[in-house]
Design a protein around this motif. Sequence first.
Motif, short mmCIF file in Angstrom:
data_model
loop_
_atom_site.label_atom_id
_atom_site.label_comp_id
_atom_site.label_asym_id
_atom_site.label_seq_id
_atom_site.Cartn_x
_atom_site.Cartn_y
_atom_site.Cartn_z
N GLU A 231 35.04 36.71 42.26
CA GLU A 231 36.36 37.36 42.32
C GLU A 231 36.47 38.49 41.31
O GLU A 231 35.70 38.57 40.34
CB GLU A 231 37.47 36.33 42.09
N VAL A 232 37.42 39.36 41.54
CA VAL A 232 37.70 40.49 40.66
C VAL A 232 39.20 40.53 40.40
O VAL A 232 40.00 40.29 41.31
CB VAL A 232 37.23 41.82 41.30
N LEU A 233 39.58 40.84 39.19
CA LEU A 233 40.99 41.00 38.84
C LEU A 233 41.31 42.49 38.74
O LEU A 233 40.66 43.22 37.98
CB LEU A 233 41.31 40.31 37.52
N VAL A 234 42.28 42.92 39.53
CA VAL A 234 42.68 44.33 39.55
C VAL A 234 44.07 44.44 38.93
O VAL A 234 44.99 43.73 39.33
CB VAL A 234 42.70 44.87 40.99
N ARG A 235 44.20 45.32 37.98
CA ARG A 235 45.50 45.48 37.30
C ARG A 235 46.58 45.85 38.31
O ARG A 235 46.36 46.66 39.21
CB ARG A 235 45.41 46.53 36.20
N PHE B 6 46.36 55.82 38.27
CA PHE B 6 46.79 57.12 37.78
C PHE B 6 46.15 57.39 36.41
O PHE B 6 46.38 56.66 35.45
CB PHE B 6 48.31 57.17 37.68
N LEU B 7 45.35 58.44 36.35
CA LEU B 7 44.65 58.86 35.14
C LEU B 7 43.67 57.80 34.62
O LEU B 7 43.23 57.87 33.48
CB LEU B 7 45.66 59.21 34.03
N ARG B 8 43.33 56.81 35.46
CA ARG B 8 42.38 55.78 35.04
C ARG B 8 41.37 55.56 36.15
O ARG B 8 41.71 55.57 37.32
CB ARG B 8 43.10 54.47 34.72
N SER B 9 40.13 55.32 35.76
CA SER B 9 39.07 55.08 36.73
C SER B 9 38.57 53.65 36.58
O SER B 9 38.56 53.09 35.48
CB SER B 9 37.91 56.06 36.51
N ASN B 10 38.16 53.08 37.69
CA ASN B 10 37.58 51.74 37.64
C ASN B 10 36.32 51.76 36.77
O ASN B 10 35.53 52.71 36.82
CB ASN B 10 37.23 51.27 39.05
N ASP B 11 36.14 50.70 36.01
CA ASP B 11 34.96 50.57 35.16
C ASP B 11 34.32 49.22 35.45
O ASP B 11 34.58 48.23 34.75
CB ASP B 11 35.36 50.66 33.68
N PRO B 12 33.51 49.14 36.51
CA PRO B 12 32.92 47.86 36.91
C PRO B 12 32.12 47.19 35.80
O PRO B 12 32.16 45.96 35.66
CB PRO B 12 32.03 48.24 38.10
N ALA B 13 31.39 47.96 35.02
CA ALA B 13 30.55 47.39 33.97
C ALA B 13 31.39 46.62 32.95
O ALA B 13 30.97 45.57 32.44
CB ALA B 13 29.74 48.48 33.29
N ALA B 14 32.57 47.14 32.66
CA ALA B 14 33.45 46.49 31.68
C ALA B 14 34.41 45.51 32.33
O ALA B 14 35.17 44.83 31.64
CB ALA B 14 34.23 47.55 30.90
N GLY B 15 34.39 45.45 33.67
CA GLY B 15 35.30 44.54 34.36
C GLY B 15 36.73 45.03 34.41
O GLY B 15 37.65 44.22 34.57
N ASN B 16 36.92 46.34 34.26
CA ASN B 16 38.27 46.91 34.31
C ASN B 16 38.49 47.57 35.66
O ASN B 16 37.83 48.57 35.98
CB ASN B 16 38.47 47.94 33.19
N TRP B 17 39.40 47.02 36.43
CA TRP B 17 39.68 47.53 37.77
C TRP B 17 41.15 47.95 37.86
O TRP B 17 42.04 47.21 37.45
CB TRP B 17 39.39 46.46 38.82
N ARG C 102 42.04 48.75 44.31
CA ARG C 102 41.30 47.81 45.16
C ARG C 102 40.30 48.59 46.01
O ARG C 102 40.47 48.77 47.21
CB ARG C 102 42.31 47.01 45.99
N ASP C 103 39.29 49.07 45.32
CA ASP C 103 38.22 49.86 45.93
C ASP C 103 37.19 48.89 46.50
O ASP C 103 36.35 48.34 45.77
CB ASP C 103 37.60 50.77 44.87
N VAL C 104 37.24 48.69 47.81
CA VAL C 104 36.41 47.67 48.45
C VAL C 104 34.92 47.93 48.23
O VAL C 104 34.16 47.02 47.87
CB VAL C 104 36.73 47.58 49.95
N ALA C 105 34.48 49.15 48.46
CA ALA C 105 33.05 49.46 48.33
C ALA C 105 32.57 49.23 46.90
O ALA C 105 31.48 48.68 46.68
CB ALA C 105 32.79 50.90 48.76
N ALA C 106 33.36 49.65 45.92
CA ALA C 106 32.96 49.49 44.53
C ALA C 106 32.93 48.03 44.12
O ALA C 106 32.02 47.58 43.41
CB ALA C 106 33.92 50.27 43.62
N ILE C 107 33.91 47.26 44.57
CA ILE C 107 33.94 45.83 44.25
C ILE C 107 32.76 45.12 44.92
O ILE C 107 32.11 44.27 44.31
CB ILE C 107 35.28 45.21 44.70
N ALA C 108 32.50 45.47 46.18
CA ALA C 108 31.37 44.86 46.89
C ALA C 108 30.05 45.14 46.18
O ALA C 108 29.19 44.26 46.06
CB ALA C 108 31.33 45.36 48.33
N ALA C 109 29.89 46.38 45.71
CA ALA C 109 28.65 46.72 45.00
C ALA C 109 28.55 45.98 43.67
O ALA C 109 27.49 45.49 43.29
CB ALA C 109 28.60 48.23 44.77
#
Length: 239
Positions: A85-89, A150-161, A164-171
């Motif tokens: 699972e992933v937690l998205v702000r 807004f003004l923030r990008s997902n950071d998968p390596a740090a677990g900051n989402w 709800r970017d499906v492709a990025a979460i799936a990867a």
Amino acid sequence: MTARRVLVPAFAGGGALLAVVAFLALGVWQLQRREWKHALIAGVEARAHAAPAALPARAEWPLVTAARDAYRRVEAEGRFRHDREVLVRATTALGSGYWVMTPLETAGGTVLVNRGFVPPERRDPASRPASTDPVRVTGLLRITEPGGGFLRSNDPAAGNWYSRDVAAIAAARDLADAAPFFIDVEGIPGTYPAGGLTVLRFHDNHLVYALTWFSLAFMAGAGGIIVLRHRRGGERMAA
């Protein structure tokens, strides 16, 4: 002098006419946009409140579009992969916290499911149900949200989402055969994750914009008439 007396009114009248035509065109365009927006809203309302349909088959995934499928009420059966699972702000009517995005393994592939909202104190997976038994979920089909907040990008390596970017979460979670959309589940009051928080609200200010453009067209026309009358009055006095 005579040429100037002819050209100035001509330019003033021509400029006013062009402004009137432009403002009227913009007003009509906003009325057309209003009709389009009302049709869009009606379509969304109809899909969101219809009886749940089966999830699109794997072969249909590339054909899913926002215009036709967004907010369609669907149901799916499978097993949750809570370990991925992933937690998205999220900021919701219940406050700030997170969406719990959990992969659901179905017979036709994997689909991300937004199980609902949890406040920060329930971020720990141990604070919410995590059954691996087969489940059936019902909710609204949502189109992926690529990028970040807004003004923030997902950071998968740090677990900051932040989206709800499906492709990025799936990867990031190594999800093979993931659908290019996700499901917002319907909620059970008083439970967490809290589902059923999908906002079906669309900005509809087109009538206000249209009236503004039409008002500007009227003022431009009136201004042009006043300039021409003033010019002619001055010519008569000079004569």
